[in-house]
Scaffold this motif. Sequence first.
Motif, mmCIF file in Angstrom:
data_model
loop_
_atom_site.group_PDB
_atom_site.id
_atom_site.type_symbol
_atom_site.label_atom_id
_atom_site.label_comp_id
_atom_site.label_asym_id
_atom_site.label_seq_id
_atom_site.Cartn_x
_atom_site.Cartn_y
_atom_site.Cartn_z
ATOM 1 N N UNK A 218 5.761 70.376 17.810
ATOM 2 C CA UNK A 218 4.876 69.271 18.199
ATOM 3 C C UNK A 218 4.183 68.736 16.959
ATOM 4 N N UNK A 219 3.428 67.648 17.145
ATOM 5 C CA UNK A 219 2.707 67.074 16.016
ATOM 6 C C UNK A 219 1.235 66.952 16.390
ATOM 7 N N UNK A 220 0.372 67.299 15.438
ATOM 8 C CA UNK A 220 -1.059 67.117 15.665
ATOM 9 C C UNK A 220 -1.529 65.999 14.742
ATOM 10 N N UNK A 221 -2.161 64.996 15.353
ATOM 11 C CA UNK A 221 -2.611 63.832 14.578
ATOM 12 C C UNK A 221 -4.126 63.780 14.566
ATOM 13 N N UNK A 222 -4.678 63.543 13.380
ATOM 14 C CA UNK A 222 -6.126 63.360 13.250
ATOM 15 C C UNK A 222 -6.366 62.609 11.956
ATOM 16 N N UNK A 223 -7.446 61.856 11.933
ATOM 17 C CA UNK A 223 -7.752 61.119 10.696
ATOM 18 C C UNK A 223 -8.373 62.028 9.654
ATOM 19 N N UNK A 224 -8.967 63.114 10.117
ATOM 20 C CA UNK A 224 -9.592 64.083 9.222
ATOM 21 C C UNK A 224 -8.544 65.141 8.841
ATOM 22 N N UNK A 225 -8.182 65.155 7.544
ATOM 23 C CA UNK A 225 -7.109 66.060 7.093
ATOM 24 C C UNK A 225 -7.477 67.521 7.303
ATOM 25 N N UNK A 240 5.918 78.198 18.278
ATOM 26 C CA UNK A 240 5.310 76.870 18.352
ATOM 27 C C UNK A 240 5.107 76.340 16.932
ATOM 28 N N UNK A 241 5.920 75.355 16.581
ATOM 29 C CA UNK A 241 5.900 74.820 15.212
ATOM 30 C C UNK A 241 5.118 73.514 15.225
ATOM 31 N N UNK A 242 4.152 73.399 14.328
ATOM 32 C CA UNK A 242 3.269 72.239 14.370
ATOM 33 C C UNK A 242 3.373 71.430 13.082
ATOM 34 N N UNK A 243 3.687 70.155 13.241
ATOM 35 C CA UNK A 243 3.666 69.226 12.114
ATOM 36 C C UNK A 243 2.343 68.460 12.161
ATOM 37 N N UNK A 244 1.971 67.869 11.028
ATOM 38 C CA UNK A 244 0.703 67.150 10.977
ATOM 39 C C UNK A 244 0.959 65.667 10.700
ATOM 40 N N UNK A 245 0.025 64.840 11.186
ATOM 41 C CA UNK A 245 0.143 63.401 10.937
ATOM 42 C C UNK A 245 -1.245 62.779 10.890
ATOM 43 N N UNK A 246 -1.391 61.751 10.049
ATOM 44 C CA UNK A 246 -2.655 61.002 10.053
ATOM 45 C C UNK A 246 -2.527 59.753 10.923
ATOM 46 N N UNK A 247 -1.329 59.533 11.474
ATOM 47 C CA UNK A 247 -1.071 58.306 12.240
ATOM 48 C C UNK A 247 -1.429 58.510 13.717
ATOM 49 N N UNK A 248 -2.716 58.458 13.991
ATOM 50 C CA UNK A 248 -3.197 58.657 15.362
ATOM 51 C C UNK A 248 -2.608 57.593 16.294
#
Length: 408
Positions: A218-225, A240-248
């Motif tokens: 899955x991907x977790x998106x937040x503006x705060x790194x 459970x593999x988690x990718x990160x994104x800033x693109x809310x």
Amino acid sequence: MTGGGDRAVMDTVQQRLAFLSTQPFTWRSRPGPRRRRRPPLSASRATVTACVLSPDAVAERRVRVTVCGGGSFGSAMAFLLGSNGYPVTLLVRREAVAECINAERRNPRYFPADGDIRFPEAVRATTDVAEALRDCDLCVHAIPVQSSRAFFEQQLLPHWRPGTPILSTAKGIEAGTGQFLYEVLESLQPSHLSPLPTAFLSGPSFADEMLRQLPTAAVVAARDATLRRALAEMLSSSVFKVFRSSDVVGVEVSGAVKNVIAVAAGISEGLGLGMNATAALVTRGCSEMRRLARRLGARSVTLAGLSGVGDTFMTCFGAQSRNRTFGFRLGRGEPLTHILETSAQTAEGVHTARALVRRIGELYPGYQPRRLEMTFPVLLSVADVLEGGVEPRQRLTDWMRMPSGSEN
Ligand SMILES: NC(=O)c1ccc[n+]([C@@H]2O[C@H](COP(=O)([O-])OP(=O)(O)OC[C@H]3O[C@@H](n4cnc5c(N)ncnc54)[C@H](O)[C@@H]3O)[C@@H](O)[C@H]2O)c1
Ligand SMILES: O=P(O)(O)OC[C@H](O)CO
């Protein structure tokens, strides 16, 4: 490979691999034309706050989590975070459900009756919102979108400790306002308190498979790194593999729109139109998703990722999807009211499809209805079918007759 030339090539490849394996890996960006990165439109309006989930608290499993919503996904999130060692309070609505979770360590409605899946000891349930939020360091929101605003305003915010991050897992658009959930949360920013630090989890993740500990990404998106890094660490496990994104915006818009595409895929299958038609609808639906999300400021790469095409594929072709099942029943000719009355769980695509009509109209103010229909034929057709104004098969025939230009 038997020839001498092939062997020479293999030798070279092996030498190269041996050489590379002795070299430390360093990332060098390739020189090239400088790309201007367009920030999501609303990013400029958003206030980024310092993350309160300290690396030490995350590493030492001291973050106290409250999961709001004891449905299928709330249960899966409580199970995941509890299994990762965090103390979890699961806020449910019915006393009997809380008692069963605390006594038997299973959610009677969402855990398979004959299975041996049990909540870890770290999970306990309550119906008392004040108690659930009293010492909470992270709030996971797993309540359907249409009930979210009332929940935030009447239950969560009165008990919310300023600075506590909210991780939303809901996917959809609020019918009354046409707002995606990230916009609902932005609109609730309590002026007298510090801003809500928000994050969003999305991607192909059937709750049932997570409970059975099948591999999921899955991907977790937040503006705060710092927040997204802390959340990714808390959620990650061997299954459970988690990718990160800033693109809310991209993660939220794709997570909502894929539910409408899944209703379309279900309708197509229910009508018995075959895989050619279903694949075409899903593909064109993804183009419309991209068009809409880009208009709102999303990045294309997000739409090609887990929350975009990843979740769309799973929901459109996974038999257990509630949105797809809803569409399938509609395609088979069941009346809408009957499907709604007999659906025990949430199919977010139904309200979202209707809300999208309004939202698309607002985003393309100069467009005549015919031009809008040509721009978003799949998404608007689902809404038309749900409004009962048009037969699904007729809509598909209309679409096939529409002029088709360049594929974009
Ligand atoms: N089920 C999945 O596989 C899955 C996966 C990813 C995301 N999601 C998203 O998670 C959200 C929740 O879905 P779900 O599958 O858990 O739905 P669900 O229908 O299984 O459960 C919803 C739960 O919310 C509770 N609820 C509803 N209104 C409430 C209110 N006002 N206050 C307190 N509780 C309330 C209900 O009691 C119910 O327990 C949806 O937006 C969905 O799209 C679901
Ligand atoms: O069962 P659905 O159609 O609500 O889909 C569930 C999730 O969104 C899949 O990621």
